[in-house]
Every structure is written in C-alpha cells, then in structure tokens.
Design an enzyme around this catalytic site. Structure first.
Site, short mmCIF file in Angstrom:
data_model
loop_
_atom_site.label_atom_id
_atom_site.label_comp_id
_atom_site.label_asym_id
_atom_site.label_seq_id
_atom_site.Cartn_x
_atom_site.Cartn_y
_atom_site.Cartn_z
N SER A 31 0.85 -1.18 0.00
CA SER A 31 0.00 0.00 0.00
C SER A 31 0.89 1.24 0.00
O SER A 31 2.10 1.15 0.19
CB SER A 31 -0.91 -0.01 1.23
OG SER A 31 -1.77 1.11 1.26
N CYS A 32 0.28 2.41 -0.24
CA CYS A 32 1.03 3.67 -0.20
C CYS A 32 0.01 4.79 -0.09
O CYS A 32 -1.00 4.64 0.60
CB CYS A 32 1.92 3.83 -1.44
SG CYS A 32 1.04 3.82 -3.02
N GLY A 33 0.22 5.91 -0.78
CA GLY A 33 -0.74 7.01 -0.74
C GLY A 33 -1.88 6.82 -1.70
O GLY A 33 -3.05 6.87 -1.33
N GLY A 86 -1.54 4.25 -4.47
CA GLY A 86 -1.31 3.05 -5.26
C GLY A 86 -0.21 3.16 -6.29
O GLY A 86 -0.10 2.29 -7.17
N TRP A 123 -3.85 4.43 0.93
CA TRP A 123 -4.21 5.24 2.08
C TRP A 123 -5.23 6.32 1.76
O TRP A 123 -6.00 6.73 2.63
CB TRP A 123 -2.96 5.87 2.70
CG TRP A 123 -3.30 6.48 4.03
CD1 TRP A 123 -3.40 7.80 4.35
CD2 TRP A 123 -3.64 5.76 5.22
NE1 TRP A 123 -3.79 7.96 5.66
CE2 TRP A 123 -3.94 6.71 6.22
CE3 TRP A 123 -3.73 4.40 5.54
CZ2 TRP A 123 -4.31 6.35 7.51
CZ3 TRP A 123 -4.10 4.04 6.82
CH2 TRP A 123 -4.39 5.01 7.79
#
Length: 362
Positions: free
Chosen positions: A314-316, A318, A343
C-alpha cells in the site's frame, strides 16, 4: 474528499462482478479468501520468448539496463517502450508536454491518471479490462510484445504501469533501471517527434469511450485480470481479522506514524493496523536504480517483513506501492498484490480503523 456512499460502492462492486470481464465497472468486493487462495497463480497473456529473446536466453529479470534496451531497440520489432511518467499534483508539471519535448525513440506515452477508472472519486484507480484493452490497442501494443517501461524520475510511476500490465496478464514487461535519467547519462539520444506522438491521446479517448458506453473498435489486445495482484478495501479489512497476509506501506515514516498531515484533504494520518513501513526510497540507489536482491532482502528484513509469506503493498494512491512490488519481484517474489485505493481510500473512510505512532501527551 467526496466518496460514494457505502451502499453505492457495494452496488458498483456487484455490477462489476456480474457484468462479466468486459464490464467498465471496477472489479471490487472480492472476498479475501479468493485472493489468498490464488496467490502465486500468475498467467502470461501470450507471446513467446523466442520471438524476441532467442529461445528465452535473452529474457531479462525485472529490470533492464539502458545498454540492453539500446542494443535491441531497432533490431527487435517486438520490443515496445512505454513512457509512464507522472508527477504529484503539487509538482505542477505537464507530463505530456515533457514527453513531446523529449522521450526515448519510439516510446509511447501512457497517461496513468487518465487510463484509469474514470467513474471513481479516487485518483488513477485501475480501469476495467475493456478500458485497458482499448488503451493498449490505441498505444499499438499487442499481447506478445516485450514492454520496457520508464519514467523521467528514474523509478517512480513506471512501476505502477509495470504493475498494471501484469494485473491484466502481460508478463513480458520490464522496467528501464534508472529511467530516462540513466538513459541520458549512458549517452543515448531522445526524440521530440515521431508517429507515436498522438497514440497517448488516442488511448485516453478510447478509455473515455468505454466508460461512456460509446461504440469502440475490436481490440487487438486481450486483457485478462489477475485478481490475486490487486486488492480492494474489503480484502484489506478482512485481513485485519485473519492476518494471513502482511501489509507493507511505501509512504515515509512521518506519514505512516501519523505525525504529519496527509497531503490530501479529508484523509486521516496513520496506517493500516499491523502494517509495516518500508519507505519506497529505501529500495532505490541514490541514482534511482533498484537495489540488488541481496540489498533488498536486508531492507525488508530490517523492516520486519518476511518474504516467505504473502504480501500486499500500500502507499498514498497506489503508485509507490508498486515500487515495493517491483523490488520483491526482483527478489523472486512474483505474487505481491497492491491495494489499489491505498491510504487515500483507507484514511478517508469512517469504517476503517487507523493506528498511529504519534507521541501521547504526558
């Protein structure tokens, strides 16, 4: 941030599932057990190594060097180069303009912001199979092509497009290590013209047609969704209970800890409970190339991540999560999934728990 009501989200997910593989609705709402059971089941979308790779002997692993690409760019007609450059909104840079000013000869421009699910309130979500087929066809890409993807930062957004092609069944896809900066540093030329300049705009128009229900030509490209490589919010929520899959987060530690504000309005700070932080710059060299498998192994081990078990990144939004998936792919782990909404989706909902490492007041 505006988002669909929960009931509407469920309806979209249901329509995507019952509408068949050509439905322009995004395929969400898959049960966690489905993805977990299918981890490791990777299917290629046609094409043989012998067409380009001389019976497979020339096939690279995860990334290619500028020299490797340069030596084959003109002689191997099945190699296609994709410029996947993308910038954060606050950088205020025009990716298409920069592409037209200078790109690797023959490269087509892939607009990941617009080759996406245009019905979603969230940025650059994965498009439907039908939309991706039309985009790939407009770009002149066929299933048996060998794709080399790059961006202008070295390694940033290229990993997202690499992942997108893999999600839709295209396994013959690699990253140009170090991207355009490494290409230029190696003394190789760029071009500002060519017959492929309009293909990127045609691909975006084709996606719009699919989502607006307009008639589109028969696609020369066949997309086959690999559901084990993309996760929905429902799957991540389900994993909170059984904890069968490790969640890794590519954002920086301050955002992960929730000690700094999120860049997007209405998104809470913190992280998915139980997730581990592996900031994406840590898997890159100072020049923007991917670290060696041995170096990568140390990075993940130090972050408390076991590369033996299943992983979802995951990240901010994708994008940089795909850099972690790429890094693990280089280590031989080819079944890493990406949480598409990441996120931005998780932190903006009221039904998703959040953990922080922010210091408490005495």
């Amino acid at each position: 941030m505006r988002r669909l009501p929960v009931a509407a989200v469920g309806m979209v997910a249901t329509m995507a599932m019952v509408g068949g593989p050509k439905s322009p609705m995004r395929s969400s709402g898959r049960e966690p057990s489905t993805a977990i059971a299918s981890l490791g089941q990777v299917r290629a979308a046609g094409g043989t190594a012998s067409e380009v790779g001389r019976d497979g002997k020339d096939e690279p692993q995860t990334v290619v060097t500028p020299q490797w690409l340069h030596d084959r760019l003109e002689s191997d007609t099945k190699i296609k180069v994709v410029d996947a450059s993308w910038y954060m909104p606050n950088e205020k840079r025009d990716t298409l303009k920069e592409y037209k000013e200078g790109h690797i000869p023959g490269a087509v421009f892939f607009d990941l912001e617009k080759i996406s699910d245009v019905t979603s309130d969230m940025p650059h979500m994965l498009p439907s199979e039908a939309a991706f087929e039309q985009a790939a066809s407009a770009l002149g890409i066929q299933n048996d092509d060998w794709l080399v993807v790059y961006d202008t930062k070295g390694l940033f957004s290229a990993a997202r497009v690499w992942w997108m092609f893999r999600v839709f069944g295209h396994e013959k896809v690699w990253i140009l290590d170090g991207g355009l900066p490494n290409w230029k540093a190696s003394g190789f030329p760029t071009k500002s013209e060519g017959p492929q300049l309009l293909r990127g705009e045609e691909a975006v128009a084709a996606v719009q047609k699919v989502y607006s229900g307009k008639e589109v030509p028969k696609s020369q490209y066949k997309a086959t969704l690999q559901p084990h490589l993309v996760w929905s919010v429902e799957q991540v929520k389900g994993n909170l209970q059984d904890k069968e899959v490790q969640v890794i987060d590519a954002r920086g530690k301050p955002r992960f800890d929730g000690t700094v504000p999120e860049p997007r309005k209405g998104v809470r700070g913190g992280h998915i409970p139980g997730s581990k932080c592996v900031p994406f710059p840590e898997v890159l060299s100072p020049s923007g190339t991917l670290l060696t498998p041995e170096e990568l192994g140390s990075k993940f081990k130090n972050a408390g991540v076991s590369t033996e078990g299943p992983i979802v990144a995951s990240c901010g939004t994708g994008v940089t999560a795909c850099i972690l998936a790429l890094a693990l792919h280089r280590m031989g782990k080819q079944d890493v999934a990406v949480y598409d909404g990441s996120w931005t989706e998780w932190g903006s909902r009221s039904d998703t728990p959040v953990e922080t490492n922010a210091p408490t007041a005495a």
